[in-house]
Design a protein around this motif. Sequence first.
Motif, PDB file in Angstrom:
ATOM      1  N   SER A  44     -46.076 -35.885  53.473  1.00  0.00           N
ATOM      2  CA  SER A  44     -46.872 -34.648  53.521  1.00  0.00           C
ATOM      3  C   SER A  44     -46.961 -34.043  54.911  1.00  0.00           C
ATOM      4  CB  SER A  44     -48.280 -34.889  52.964  1.00  0.00           C
ATOM      5  OG  SER A  44     -49.036 -35.727  53.817  1.00  0.00           O
ATOM      6  N   HIS A  46     -44.586 -33.065  56.429  1.00  0.00           N
ATOM      7  CA  HIS A  46     -43.580 -32.002  56.386  1.00  0.00           C
ATOM      8  C   HIS A  46     -44.065 -30.775  55.620  1.00  0.00           C
ATOM      9  CE1 HIS A  46     -40.450 -34.609  58.108  1.00  0.00           C
ATOM     10  NE2 HIS A  46     -40.945 -35.568  57.338  1.00  0.00           N
ATOM     11  N   PHE A  47     -45.259 -30.860  55.010  1.00  0.00           N
ATOM     12  CA  PHE A  47     -45.799 -29.723  54.276  1.00  0.00           C
ATOM     13  C   PHE A  47     -46.269 -28.654  55.262  1.00  0.00           C
ATOM     14  CE2 PHE A  47     -47.304 -32.035  50.119  1.00  0.00           C
ATOM     15  CZ  PHE A  47     -46.022 -32.494  49.931  1.00  0.00           C
ATOM     16  N   ASP A  48     -46.180 -27.401  54.837  1.00  0.00           N
ATOM     17  CA  ASP A  48     -46.732 -26.315  55.641  1.00  0.00           C
ATOM     18  C   ASP A  48     -48.252 -26.256  55.520  1.00  0.00           C
ATOM     19  OD1 ASP A  48     -44.147 -25.429  56.380  1.00  0.00           O
ATOM     20  OD2 ASP A  48     -43.950 -24.370  54.466  1.00  0.00           O
ATOM     21  N   TRP A  65     -48.036 -27.417  50.087  1.00  0.00           N
ATOM     22  CA  TRP A  65     -46.961 -26.432  49.961  1.00  0.00           C
ATOM     23  C   TRP A  65     -45.908 -26.620  51.040  1.00  0.00           C
ATOM     24  CZ3 TRP A  65     -47.384 -22.718  46.049  1.00  0.00           C
ATOM     25  CH2 TRP A  65     -48.639 -22.640  45.421  1.00  0.00           C
ATOM     26  N   ILE A  66     -44.641 -26.403  50.651  1.00  0.00           N
ATOM     27  CA  ILE A  66     -43.552 -26.139  51.590  1.00  0.00           C
ATOM     28  C   ILE A  66     -43.021 -24.763  51.197  1.00  0.00           C
ATOM     29  CG2 ILE A  66     -41.278 -26.790  52.444  1.00  0.00           C
ATOM     30  CD1 ILE A  66     -41.919 -29.675  51.831  1.00  0.00           C
ATOM     31  N   GLY A  67     -43.284 -23.776  52.024  1.00  0.00           N
ATOM     32  CA  GLY A  67     -42.954 -22.404  51.645  1.00  0.00           C
ATOM     33  C   GLY A  67     -43.716 -22.025  50.395  1.00  0.00           C
ATOM     34  N   LYS A  69     -43.157 -23.481  47.480  1.00  0.00           N
ATOM     35  CA  LYS A  69     -43.053 -24.606  46.550  1.00  0.00           C
ATOM     36  C   LYS A  69     -44.282 -25.496  46.657  1.00  0.00           C
ATOM     37  CE  LYS A  69     -40.618 -27.247  43.672  1.00  0.00           C
ATOM     38  NZ  LYS A  69     -40.124 -26.778  42.354  1.00  0.00           N
ATOM     39  N   GLN A 281     -36.173 -36.709  54.871  1.00  0.00           N
ATOM     40  CA  GLN A 281     -35.647 -35.497  55.509  1.00  0.00           C
ATOM     41  C   GLN A 281     -34.456 -34.935  54.756  1.00  0.00           C
ATOM     42  OE1 GLN A 281     -35.024 -37.252  59.387  1.00  0.00           O
ATOM     43  NE2 GLN A 281     -36.968 -36.488  60.196  1.00  0.00           N
ATOM     44  N   LEU A 284     -36.125 -33.683  50.871  1.00  0.00           N
ATOM     45  CA  LEU A 284     -37.116 -32.606  50.778  1.00  0.00           C
ATOM     46  C   LEU A 284     -36.490 -31.207  50.688  1.00  0.00           C
ATOM     47  CD1 LEU A 284     -40.177 -33.531  53.016  1.00  0.00           C
ATOM     48  CD2 LEU A 284     -40.108 -33.219  50.538  1.00  0.00           C
ATOM     49  N   VAL A 288     -37.390 -28.777  47.295  1.00  0.00           N
ATOM     50  CA  VAL A 288     -38.058 -27.468  47.291  1.00  0.00           C
ATOM     51  C   VAL A 288     -37.268 -26.409  46.545  1.00  0.00           C
ATOM     52  CG1 VAL A 288     -39.316 -27.932  49.436  1.00  0.00           C
ATOM     53  CG2 VAL A 288     -37.084 -26.796  49.549  1.00  0.00           C
TER      54      VAL A 288
END
Length: 290
Positions: A44, A46-48, A65-67, A69, A281, A284, A288
């Motif tokens: 997480s 790496h989540f935004d 969220w990632i972007g 997604k 890495q 992910l 997404v």
Amino acid sequence: MIPIASSELIINQRGAIYHLDTRPEEIADTIITVGDPDRVGVVSQHFDKIDYKNQHREFVTHTGWIGNKRLSVVATGIGPDNVDIVLNELDALVNIDFATRQVHSTLKPLTIIRMGTCGSLQADIPVDGFVAGTYGLGLDNLLHYYRQDTTDGDLQLIQAFVTQTQLHSISQPYIAGAAPGLLRHFVEDFHHGITVTCPGFYGPQGRILRLGLQHPELVNRLTGFRFGPHRIANFEMETSAIYGLGKLLGHHCISLNAVVANRVSRTFSSDGQAAVLRLIQKALPVIVTL
């Protein structure tokens, strides 16, 4: 329709399902499962944005969220018994109305991606490599508690496995496949093959410390299995339960594993955490897009 009893579907005082301590609005439709609770934060980070963080016992959940997604990361803990809890409760969160305790008339499929570690059972699948399991073959007994609809092809695979390995005295194995629509996204840099799920780490995976083994040739028998294009790539402790329950519940599942041990060459990764981080890495950016 009769409501599901409170003894069967346990909802706590804040309206969350018991073990995961998560409410329906706190879970995404795309879910990454990890065994280690500490690995949830590794994913997480790496989540935004993170909207929810829940924890009850070893079950840690982060949703964010990632972007554009929306994703959840859920720690299952170790073993098929824990997966039984997590898969059933994830399904309940999206397919049961907590107010009426009745199953929704329209069911929602989840996308479930396991990211974990494993032992390689082939000399050409090296330590620090990646495996995407084409099938999960269970040496545990979890799926035998549920009504199954096994295809002829699956039955042939199971029969070939039992005949070649002579491991039927351990447990009657079961098998379930990865979602083909997910597997095709994890080809480059991934080895493919059957992932065997064991109900323990030591004797059930052929390790000898002080206790003798009922099947001392376990690793060799798994390594040598062949059936048409199929061979056993690796083993670990969750995949068959995820694939089996996921299939029965109508969800789309795939298991991705970083190899931390090669049981043929008897080698172990010098930095297993780094291997897992590389897997995260790599996976992910693909996840997404799903």
